[in-house]
Design a protein around this motif. Structure first.
Motif, PDB file in Angstrom:
ATOM      1  N   ARG A 110     -13.596   2.921   0.692  1.00 50.92           N
ATOM      2  CA  ARG A 110     -12.637   4.134   0.720  1.00 50.92           C
ATOM      3  C   ARG A 110     -11.244   3.490   0.006  1.00 50.92           C
ATOM      4  O   ARG A 110     -10.853   2.446   0.356  1.00 50.92           O
ATOM      5  CB  ARG A 110     -12.349   4.294   1.977  1.00 50.92           C
ATOM      6  CG  ARG A 110     -13.484   4.900   2.934  1.00 50.92           C
ATOM      7  CD  ARG A 110     -13.294   5.072   4.430  1.00 50.92           C
ATOM      8  NE  ARG A 110     -12.306   6.012   4.835  1.00 50.92           N
ATOM      9  CZ  ARG A 110     -12.659   7.297   5.093  1.00 50.92           C
ATOM     10  NH1 ARG A 110     -13.772   7.725   5.426  1.00 50.92           N
ATOM     11  NH2 ARG A 110     -11.482   8.155   5.515  1.00 50.92           N
ATOM     12  N   GLN A 123       5.108   4.679   1.958  1.00 49.85           N
ATOM     13  CA  GLN A 123       5.453   6.147   2.550  1.00 49.85           C
ATOM     14  C   GLN A 123       6.368   6.051   3.831  1.00 49.85           C
ATOM     15  O   GLN A 123       6.968   7.287   3.867  1.00 49.85           O
ATOM     16  CB  GLN A 123       3.914   6.939   3.238  1.00 49.85           C
ATOM     17  CG  GLN A 123       3.815   8.150   2.552  1.00 49.85           C
ATOM     18  CD  GLN A 123       2.271   8.522   2.588  1.00 49.85           C
ATOM     19  OE1 GLN A 123       1.460   7.745   3.224  1.00 49.85           O
ATOM     20  NE2 GLN A 123       1.875   9.421   1.827  1.00 49.85           N
ATOM     21  N   GLU A 137       2.963  13.256  -5.691  1.00 52.55           N
ATOM     22  CA  GLU A 137       1.705  13.122  -6.090  1.00 52.55           C
ATOM     23  C   GLU A 137       1.711  13.592  -7.572  1.00 52.55           C
ATOM     24  O   GLU A 137       2.514  14.227  -7.976  1.00 52.55           O
ATOM     25  CB  GLU A 137       0.784  14.149  -5.161  1.00 52.55           C
ATOM     26  CG  GLU A 137       0.974  13.789  -3.679  1.00 52.55           C
ATOM     27  CD  GLU A 137       0.490  12.586  -3.399  1.00 52.55           C
ATOM     28  OE1 GLU A 137      -0.533  12.043  -4.095  1.00 52.55           O
ATOM     29  OE2 GLU A 137       0.938  11.666  -2.366  1.00 52.55           O
ATOM     30  N   THR A 191       0.809  -1.264   0.001  1.00 50.98           N
ATOM     31  CA  THR A 191      -0.099   0.067  -0.021  1.00 50.98           C
ATOM     32  C   THR A 191       0.924   1.331  -0.054  1.00 50.98           C
ATOM     33  O   THR A 191       1.943   1.346   0.465  1.00 50.98           O
ATOM     34  CB  THR A 191      -0.910  -0.208   1.200  1.00 50.98           C
ATOM     35  OG1 THR A 191      -0.187   0.018   2.392  1.00 50.98           O
ATOM     36  CG2 THR A 191      -1.814  -1.206   1.414  1.00 50.98           C
ATOM     37  N   ARG A 192       0.122   2.382  -0.246  1.00 49.30           N
ATOM     38  CA  ARG A 192       0.961   3.790  -0.349  1.00 49.30           C
ATOM     39  C   ARG A 192       1.319   3.922   1.030  1.00 49.30           C
ATOM     40  O   ARG A 192       2.405   4.490   1.241  1.00 49.30           O
ATOM     41  CB  ARG A 192      -0.247   4.672  -0.903  1.00 49.30           C
ATOM     42  CG  ARG A 192       0.248   6.275  -0.563  1.00 49.30           C
ATOM     43  CD  ARG A 192      -1.198   7.044  -0.836  1.00 49.30           C
ATOM     44  NE  ARG A 192      -0.961   7.161  -2.140  1.00 49.30           N
ATOM     45  CZ  ARG A 192      -0.472   8.001  -3.039  1.00 49.30           C
ATOM     46  NH1 ARG A 192       0.161   9.185  -2.466  1.00 49.30           N
ATOM     47  NH2 ARG A 192      -0.541   8.289  -4.286  1.00 49.30           N
ATOM     48  N   GLU A 193       0.463   3.699   2.084  1.00 47.66           N
ATOM     49  CA  GLU A 193       0.751   4.008   3.365  1.00 47.66           C
ATOM     50  C   GLU A 193       2.172   3.265   3.960  1.00 47.66           C
ATOM     51  O   GLU A 193       3.055   3.743   4.558  1.00 47.66           O
ATOM     52  CB  GLU A 193      -0.135   3.457   4.265  1.00 47.66           C
ATOM     53  CG  GLU A 193      -1.615   4.546   4.166  1.00 47.66           C
ATOM     54  CD  GLU A 193      -2.436   4.074   2.877  1.00 47.66           C
ATOM     55  OE1 GLU A 193      -2.029   3.324   2.049  1.00 47.66           O
ATOM     56  OE2 GLU A 193      -3.633   4.629   2.837  1.00 47.66           O
ATOM     57  N   GLU A 198      -8.254   3.693   0.486  1.00 45.32           N
ATOM     58  CA  GLU A 198      -7.100   3.683   1.460  1.00 45.32           C
ATOM     59  C   GLU A 198      -6.617   2.250   1.742  1.00 45.32           C
ATOM     60  O   GLU A 198      -7.244   1.366   1.388  1.00 45.32           O
ATOM     61  CB  GLU A 198      -7.648   4.218   2.854  1.00 45.32           C
ATOM     62  CG  GLU A 198      -8.108   5.446   3.086  1.00 45.32           C
ATOM     63  CD  GLU A 198      -8.773   5.699   4.322  1.00 45.32           C
ATOM     64  OE1 GLU A 198      -9.155   6.842   4.705  1.00 45.32           O
ATOM     65  OE2 GLU A 198      -9.064   4.566   5.151  1.00 45.32           O
ATOM     66  N   GLY A 199      -5.313   2.266   2.109  1.00 44.22           N
ATOM     67  CA  GLY A 199      -4.745   0.812   2.063  1.00 44.22           C
ATOM     68  C   GLY A 199      -4.971  -0.189   0.974  1.00 44.22           C
ATOM     69  O   GLY A 199      -4.768   0.463  -0.133  1.00 44.22           O
ATOM     70  N   ALA A 206      -7.250   1.067  -1.954  1.00 42.61           N
ATOM     71  CA  ALA A 206      -6.972   1.954  -3.229  1.00 42.61           C
ATOM     72  C   ALA A 206      -6.874   1.056  -4.396  1.00 42.61           C
ATOM     73  O   ALA A 206      -7.137   1.234  -5.474  1.00 42.61           O
ATOM     74  CB  ALA A 206      -5.654   2.623  -3.036  1.00 42.61           C
TER      75      ALA A 206
END
Ligand code: TXA
Ligand code: MG
Length: 355
Positions: free
Chosen positions: A332, A213, A220, A208-210, A334-335, A338
């Motif tokens: 959503r 990161q 972005e 994931t992006r998270e 997220e995680g 996405a």
């Protein structure tokens, strides 16, 4: 063509023999589908142009869409790509083996030009799957492998899905049960920004992006250093194609759960008057609220990982049951959500309805 299938069992010794036979096929320039922790891949020796050409033919894949090369060790990587920087190194150490594909400058002549589709970069990953690693290692080849579906169809998460799409068009299939994540790897490239190296996500996926990161800055779309001119690095060419789609038409609906449900129920009623076969892909919490020819749920809103795991099998099931119109609830982004939303929206030909 007769597709040879190896069903791996509990018995270590027979598995070892099966994997060696499959590896021998790869060495000889044949195509072999195999499981990874993301989805099943269709492999061939990345250095052998005839072998790689068979992948494109079997899948019906456009020739401008490059393939990911799978490796079993970083020693293998040294032969494929130019020396890589510190950020790539940190990412490999943290996420390999795993669901992360890193696009790096390719060494000239290291793989067939068909693999890179003429780009000067190569997407590489080391899968976190025992059978995949043993197969690659035992073949001694860098293994080019896209997802083992016919182009445009949902990726296969079971050997049965591979057989459904490609039986008779590939040389072999290693059946080792369900794939893990159920969605493909995250594809990234490393970009030299104003403040040093940064990550650009080309395709969201299993990592994931998270998580990314924590190891580096993520560019972005609006980031000036992230904007690309005609001279700049290529984006992931595969993302422009309609992908991951079942035969029925998919509509993804996003918004307040109450509104989403009311909207889908209205649409279902209208479609049933028109005599269309309808389907809903709902989260477990809401599945009971719909009346359609087929309501499927692949997981709970509180566990998008399990929903991701079942997404492609669900899309295929709608096909099996001849569903013409499919409504899917959004989650959503997220995680892993996405990647889930990315694939769902692609299945819907990039349409997302907000209600
Ligand atoms: O999880 C996965 O990644 C699976 C398993 C089998 O490893 N493989 C997979 O491959 O999903 P495929 O071919 O279905 O998707 C590869 C994606 C495509 O979108 C392609 O355009 C992109 O990776 N890609 C490959 N090489 C690239 C490169 N050099 N530069 C940019 N994008 C690249
Ligand atoms: Mg694919």
């Amino acid at each position: 063509m007769n597709t040879r299938v190896w069903h791996l069992q509990q018995d270590e010794e027979s598995n070892r023999q099966d994997i060696e036979e499959a590896a021998a096929c790869l060495k000889e320039g044949k195509t072999v589908a195999f499981p990874t922790e993301t989805v099943y891949g269709l492999g061939a020796d990345a250095r052998n142009t005839d072998a790689v050409a068979k992948i494109f033919t079997a899948k019906g894949r456009p020739s401008d869409n490059p393939l990911i090369v799978h490796i079993a060790s970083t020693t293998q990587l040294l032969q494929l790509v130019k020396p890589w920087g510190e950020l790539a190194d940190r990412l490999m150490k943290r996420f390999w083996p795993g669901a992360l594909t890193i696009v790096l400058p390719v060494k000239e002549g290291a793989v067939s030009a068909l693999v890179t589709a003429g780009l000067d970069t190569l997407g590489v990953r080391m899968p976190q799957h025992r059978t995949a690693l043993r197969l690659i290692e035992s073949s001694g080849c860098p293994v080019a492998a896209p997802s083992a579906n016919r182009s445009g169809r949902p990726s296969p998460t079971l050997a049965a899905h591979v057989a459904e799409d490609l039986s008779g068009s590939i040389d072999g299939l290693v059946d080792d049960g369900p794939a893990g994540v159920g969605l493909e790897s995250t594809v990234i490239e490393i970009v030299e920004g104003l403040s040093g190296e940064a990550i650009r996500i080309l395709r969201p996926g299993g990592v994931t992006r998270e998580e990314l990161q924590k190891l580096g800055h993520i560019l972005e779309e609006s980031d000036p250093a992230g904007s690309i001119g005609p001279e700049a690095a290529p984006r992931s060419p595969g993302m422009k194609y309609r992908h991951y789609a079942p035969r029925g038409s998919v509509r993804v609906v996003d918004g307040e759960p109450k509104h989403v449900q009311a909207h889908i129920r209205r649409e279902l009623a209208a479609a049933s008057i028109r005599g269309e076969r309808t389907g809903v892909l709902a989260f477990e919490e809401h599945a009971g609220r719909y009346e359609a020819d087929l309501v499927l749920s692949c997981g709970s809103l509180s566990d998008i990982r399990s929903a991701a795991h079942g997404l492609y099998a669900a899309l295929r099931e709608f096909d099996t049951q001849g569903i013409e119109l499919i409504w899917a609830e959004a989650c959503r982004a997220e995680g892993i959500g996405a990647a889930y939303m990315n694939r769902l929206i692609k299945a819907a030909s990039n349409q997302l309805q907000h209600v």
